[in-house]
Design a protein around this motif. Structure first.
Motif, PDB file in Angstrom:
ATOM      1  N   GLU A  69      -7.384 -37.206 -40.137  1.00  0.00           N
ATOM      2  CA  GLU A  69      -7.982 -37.843 -38.970  1.00  0.00           C
ATOM      3  C   GLU A  69      -6.924 -38.564 -38.133  1.00  0.00           C
ATOM      4  O   GLU A  69      -6.046 -39.248 -38.672  1.00  0.00           O
ATOM      5  N   GLN A  70      -7.057 -38.370 -36.838  1.00  0.00           N
ATOM      6  CA  GLN A  70      -6.169 -39.046 -35.884  1.00  0.00           C
ATOM      7  C   GLN A  70      -6.997 -39.570 -34.731  1.00  0.00           C
ATOM      8  O   GLN A  70      -8.010 -38.965 -34.371  1.00  0.00           O
ATOM      9  N   ASP A  71      -6.556 -40.646 -34.131  1.00  0.00           N
ATOM     10  CA  ASP A  71      -7.147 -41.135 -32.899  1.00  0.00           C
ATOM     11  C   ASP A  71      -6.688 -40.187 -31.783  1.00  0.00           C
ATOM     12  O   ASP A  71      -5.490 -40.027 -31.574  1.00  0.00           O
ATOM     13  N   PRO A  72      -7.626 -39.546 -31.087  1.00  0.00           N
ATOM     14  CA  PRO A  72      -7.214 -38.560 -30.073  1.00  0.00           C
ATOM     15  C   PRO A  72      -6.537 -39.161 -28.845  1.00  0.00           C
ATOM     16  O   PRO A  72      -5.885 -38.446 -28.084  1.00  0.00           O
ATOM     17  N   GLY A  73      -6.692 -40.497 -28.657  1.00  0.00           N
ATOM     18  CA  GLY A  73      -6.114 -41.135 -27.481  1.00  0.00           C
ATOM     19  C   GLY A  73      -6.954 -40.838 -26.241  1.00  0.00           C
ATOM     20  O   GLY A  73      -8.154 -40.622 -26.353  1.00  0.00           O
ATOM     21  N   PRO A  74      -6.377 -40.797 -25.042  1.00  0.00           N
ATOM     22  CA  PRO A  74      -4.938 -40.847 -24.824  1.00  0.00           C
ATOM     23  C   PRO A  74      -4.368 -42.269 -24.901  1.00  0.00           C
ATOM     24  O   PRO A  74      -5.053 -43.227 -24.626  1.00  0.00           O
ATOM     25  N   PHE A  75      -3.124 -42.323 -25.325  1.00  0.00           N
ATOM     26  CA  PHE A  75      -2.357 -43.546 -25.280  1.00  0.00           C
ATOM     27  C   PHE A  75      -1.517 -43.485 -23.998  1.00  0.00           C
ATOM     28  O   PHE A  75      -0.675 -42.608 -23.861  1.00  0.00           O
ATOM     29  N   ASN A  76      -1.798 -44.397 -23.087  1.00  0.00           N
ATOM     30  CA  ASN A  76      -1.026 -44.480 -21.840  1.00  0.00           C
ATOM     31  C   ASN A  76      -0.090 -45.674 -21.937  1.00  0.00           C
ATOM     32  O   ASN A  76      -0.557 -46.812 -22.012  1.00  0.00           O
ATOM     33  N   VAL A  77       1.209 -45.408 -21.979  1.00  0.00           N
ATOM     34  CA  VAL A  77       2.173 -46.498 -22.159  1.00  0.00           C
ATOM     35  C   VAL A  77       3.247 -46.414 -21.087  1.00  0.00           C
ATOM     36  O   VAL A  77       3.584 -45.323 -20.613  1.00  0.00           O
ATOM     37  N   PRO A  78       3.818 -47.563 -20.685  1.00  0.00           N
ATOM     38  CA  PRO A  78       4.894 -47.534 -19.693  1.00  0.00           C
ATOM     39  C   PRO A  78       6.197 -47.091 -20.335  1.00  0.00           C
ATOM     40  O   PRO A  78       6.408 -47.250 -21.549  1.00  0.00           O
ATOM     41  N   GLN A 102       2.148 -23.187 -49.023  1.00  0.00           N
ATOM     42  CA  GLN A 102       1.973 -24.424 -48.269  1.00  0.00           C
ATOM     43  C   GLN A 102       0.654 -24.370 -47.494  1.00  0.00           C
ATOM     44  O   GLN A 102       0.600 -23.834 -46.391  1.00  0.00           O
ATOM     45  N   LYS A 103      -0.411 -24.919 -48.063  1.00  0.00           N
ATOM     46  CA  LYS A 103      -1.712 -24.925 -47.390  1.00  0.00           C
ATOM     47  C   LYS A 103      -1.744 -26.116 -46.443  1.00  0.00           C
ATOM     48  O   LYS A 103      -1.719 -27.265 -46.861  1.00  0.00           O
ATOM     49  N   VAL A 104      -1.787 -25.804 -45.187  1.00  0.00           N
ATOM     50  CA  VAL A 104      -1.564 -26.800 -44.141  1.00  0.00           C
ATOM     51  C   VAL A 104      -2.866 -27.191 -43.471  1.00  0.00           C
ATOM     52  O   VAL A 104      -3.682 -26.342 -43.150  1.00  0.00           O
ATOM     53  N   THR A 105      -3.046 -28.488 -43.247  1.00  0.00           N
ATOM     54  CA  THR A 105      -4.164 -28.971 -42.450  1.00  0.00           C
ATOM     55  C   THR A 105      -3.605 -29.830 -41.325  1.00  0.00           C
ATOM     56  O   THR A 105      -2.824 -30.753 -41.576  1.00  0.00           O
ATOM     57  N   PHE A 106      -4.010 -29.509 -40.120  1.00  0.00           N
ATOM     58  CA  PHE A 106      -3.601 -30.258 -38.939  1.00  0.00           C
ATOM     59  C   PHE A 106      -4.663 -31.285 -38.567  1.00  0.00           C
ATOM     60  O   PHE A 106      -5.861 -31.035 -38.707  1.00  0.00           O
ATOM     61  N   GLY A 107      -4.214 -32.413 -38.055  1.00  0.00           N
ATOM     62  CA  GLY A 107      -5.134 -33.315 -37.397  1.00  0.00           C
ATOM     63  C   GLY A 107      -5.444 -32.800 -35.998  1.00  0.00           C
ATOM     64  O   GLY A 107      -4.869 -31.800 -35.551  1.00  0.00           O
ATOM     65  N   THR A 108      -6.334 -33.498 -35.325  1.00  0.00           N
ATOM     66  CA  THR A 108      -6.723 -33.064 -33.976  1.00  0.00           C
ATOM     67  C   THR A 108      -5.673 -33.404 -32.937  1.00  0.00           C
ATOM     68  O   THR A 108      -5.697 -32.882 -31.839  1.00  0.00           O
ATOM     69  N   GLY A 109      -4.740 -34.290 -33.310  1.00  0.00           N
ATOM     70  CA  GLY A 109      -3.679 -34.656 -32.378  1.00  0.00           C
ATOM     71  C   GLY A 109      -3.983 -35.939 -31.637  1.00  0.00           C
ATOM     72  O   GLY A 109      -5.139 -36.279 -31.379  1.00  0.00           O
ATOM     73  N   THR A 110      -2.922 -36.650 -31.301  1.00  0.00           N
ATOM     74  CA  THR A 110      -3.010 -37.866 -30.476  1.00  0.00           C
ATOM     75  C   THR A 110      -2.220 -37.610 -29.202  1.00  0.00           C
ATOM     76  O   THR A 110      -1.039 -37.254 -29.268  1.00  0.00           O
ATOM     77  N   LYS A 111      -2.889 -37.793 -28.080  1.00  0.00           N
ATOM     78  CA  LYS A 111      -2.229 -37.536 -26.801  1.00  0.00           C
ATOM     79  C   LYS A 111      -1.522 -38.795 -26.317  1.00  0.00           C
ATOM     80  O   LYS A 111      -2.112 -39.871 -26.264  1.00  0.00           O
ATOM     81  N   TYR A 120      -3.426 -19.148 -37.171  1.00  0.00           N
ATOM     82  CA  TYR A 120      -4.248 -20.315 -36.885  1.00  0.00           C
ATOM     83  C   TYR A 120      -5.043 -20.035 -35.612  1.00  0.00           C
ATOM     84  O   TYR A 120      -4.663 -19.219 -34.779  1.00  0.00           O
ATOM     85  N   ARG A 121      -6.113 -20.809 -35.455  1.00  0.00           N
ATOM     86  CA  ARG A 121      -6.886 -20.757 -34.216  1.00  0.00           C
ATOM     87  C   ARG A 121      -6.959 -22.195 -33.677  1.00  0.00           C
ATOM     88  O   ARG A 121      -7.247 -23.134 -34.437  1.00  0.00           O
ATOM     89  N   GLN A 122      -6.721 -22.340 -32.386  1.00  0.00           N
ATOM     90  CA  GLN A 122      -6.763 -23.672 -31.792  1.00  0.00           C
ATOM     91  C   GLN A 122      -7.720 -23.675 -30.601  1.00  0.00           C
ATOM     92  O   GLN A 122      -7.487 -22.980 -29.611  1.00  0.00           O
ATOM     93  N   SER A 123      -8.752 -24.481 -30.719  1.00  0.00           N
ATOM     94  CA  SER A 123      -9.688 -24.662 -29.614  1.00  0.00           C
ATOM     95  C   SER A 123      -9.267 -25.878 -28.816  1.00  0.00           C
ATOM     96  O   SER A 123      -8.517 -26.735 -29.303  1.00  0.00           O
ATOM     97  N   LEU A 124      -9.757 -25.977 -27.600  1.00  0.00           N
ATOM     98  CA  LEU A 124      -9.356 -27.049 -26.693  1.00  0.00           C
ATOM     99  C   LEU A 124      -9.637 -28.418 -27.308  1.00  0.00           C
ATOM    100  O   LEU A 124     -10.737 -28.681 -27.805  1.00  0.00           O
ATOM    101  N   GLY A 125      -8.606 -29.258 -27.310  1.00  0.00           N
ATOM    102  CA  GLY A 125      -8.785 -30.617 -27.810  1.00  0.00           C
ATOM    103  C   GLY A 125      -8.768 -30.739 -29.320  1.00  0.00           C
ATOM    104  O   GLY A 125      -9.022 -31.819 -29.862  1.00  0.00           O
ATOM    105  N   GLN A 126      -8.462 -29.640 -29.994  1.00  0.00           N
ATOM    106  CA  GLN A 126      -8.428 -29.650 -31.458  1.00  0.00           C
ATOM    107  C   GLN A 126      -7.039 -29.267 -31.950  1.00  0.00           C
ATOM    108  O   GLN A 126      -6.251 -28.670 -31.226  1.00  0.00           O
TER     109      GLN A 126
END
Lengths: 115, 111
Positions: free
Chosen positions: B5-14, B97-106, A35-41
């Protein structure tokens, strides 16, 4: 036991140079992914090996990228004529086999910087 | 439209708060779903699989809604150590297993 290892951990190169990135999967794992991961992705799929063969290389961005796994264990990702846009973290993952519920175990990645 | 698709955030929670993330996917043929956790400058690590019936692991609960094509992750009683990026993963099985990642939620848990 030992996890997935990748070398080098960091690589700085100049535009136009050739680089090789190495992945050593968990012993006995037949499936290997790059895999390749760019910043923020999130990680972006590049290529999948089952044993020695590249079963799916549809994620390789162009013909400058090539990967091999000659003995079904260690894999090398090769990038020719590097460009600044190739700068990213290159992650390798392995799984015991390619089943739908198999966990992929990731290596720590190689941070590539092309100047 | 992105496959995942994911909301990238950031989510700041106590600390102690409950926080939930959603992730939507576009391919109705998707078969397996996971949440991975990624700490800063580290590799992704599996947090939990997501099943149709929902599953719980301590403070973490994952749900799958196939009709609406989304998965969710709920974290109860947030700890400082939960601060990380949470990656949604969707897979198709095409012989592998063909995998797709979201961009992530911080997520940032604040003292």
């Amino acid at each position: 036991g030992a996890g997935v290892s990748q070398t080098p951990s960091n690589k700085v190169t100049e535009k136009g140079k050739y680089v090789e990135l190495r992945c050593d999967p968990i012993s006995g794992h037949t499936a290997l992914y790059w895999y390749r991961q760019s910043l923020g992705q999130g990680p972006e799929f590049l290529i999948y090996f089952q044993g020695t063969g590249a079963a799916d290389d549809s994620g390789l961005p162009n013909d400058r990228f090539f990967a091999v796994r000659p003995e079904g264990s260690v894999s090398t990702l090769k990038i020719q004529r590097t460009e600044r846009g190739d700068s990213a973290v290159y992650l390798c993952a392995s799984s015991l086999n390619a089943g739908a519920q198999e966990t992929q175990y990731f290596g720590p990645g190689t941070r590539l910087l092309v100047l | 439209r992105k496959e995942v698709e994911q909301d990238p955030g950031p989510f700041n929670v106590p600390e102690g708060a409950t926080v939930a993330f959603n992730c939507t996917y576009s391919n109705s043929a998707s078969q397996s779903f996971f949440w991975y956790r990624q700490d800063c400058r580290k590799e992704p690590k599996l947090l939990m699989s997501v099943y149709s019936s929902g599953n719980e692991d301590g403070r973490f609960t994952a749900q799958l809604n196939r009709a609406s094509q989304y998965i969710s992750l709920l974290i109860r009683d947030s700890k400082l150590s939960d601060s990380a990026t949470y990656l949604c993963v969707v897979t198709l099985t095409w012989g592998y297993q063909k995998v797709t990642f979201g961009t992530g939620t911080k997520l940032q848990v604040i003292p």
